[in-house]
Design an enzyme around this catalytic site. Sequence first.
Site, PDB file in Angstrom:
ATOM      1  N   CYS A  48      46.199  37.305  46.715  1.00 28.47           N
ATOM      2  CA  CYS A  48      45.143  36.724  45.993  1.00 28.47           C
ATOM      3  C   CYS A  48      43.641  37.297  46.496  1.00 28.47           C
ATOM      4  O   CYS A  48      43.813  38.204  47.632  1.00 28.47           O
ATOM      5  CB  CYS A  48      44.994  35.155  46.292  1.00 28.47           C
ATOM      6  SG  CYS A  48      44.727  34.702  47.847  1.00 28.47           S
ATOM      7  N   CYS A  50      41.057  36.212  47.824  1.00 31.48           N
ATOM      8  CA  CYS A  50      40.636  36.091  49.101  1.00 31.48           C
ATOM      9  C   CYS A  50      41.467  36.404  50.496  1.00 31.48           C
ATOM     10  O   CYS A  50      40.892  36.480  51.445  1.00 31.48           O
ATOM     11  CB  CYS A  50      40.470  34.333  49.045  1.00 31.48           C
ATOM     12  SG  CYS A  50      41.725  33.361  49.277  1.00 31.48           S
TER      13      CYS A  50
END
Length: 144
Positions: A48, A50
């Site tokens: 992902c 993040c």
Amino acid sequence: MPYPEFFVAPMRQELTRLGVRELRTPDEVDAAVSGTAGTLMIIVNSVCGCAAGKARPGVALALKHPVRPDVAATVFAGFDVEATDRARSHFAGYQPSSPSIAILRNGAVVYMLERSGIENRDARDIATELTTAFERFCAAPATA
């Protein structure tokens, strides 16, 4: 179905080139948890955004700090599924999230940075959070 290795290899290398040890099987996770004298940091890596823009760069900055966990290791969510599940089984009281970063002492979690504490911060803030945890949980106790 897990992501293909060629896809995650560069994301793995962001941590392994820092000396973070990969735990790719449940047995490797259990051996790290039971066999680490002192503190063990386990990073639940992820594809992902993040993880890419916040967690991995934050870990890289934090590992430059003079006080660090005795061992730093990683599992990869969505790829090394069984190892990730086993790591999460050691994080009693915390819901699965990725990325996330746990510090364990004697097999018990003493610190957890969950995705909710990562996704709204930048890498420097995460590094500051981690170095504060390193100083609190990983520093050698002062002798009298």
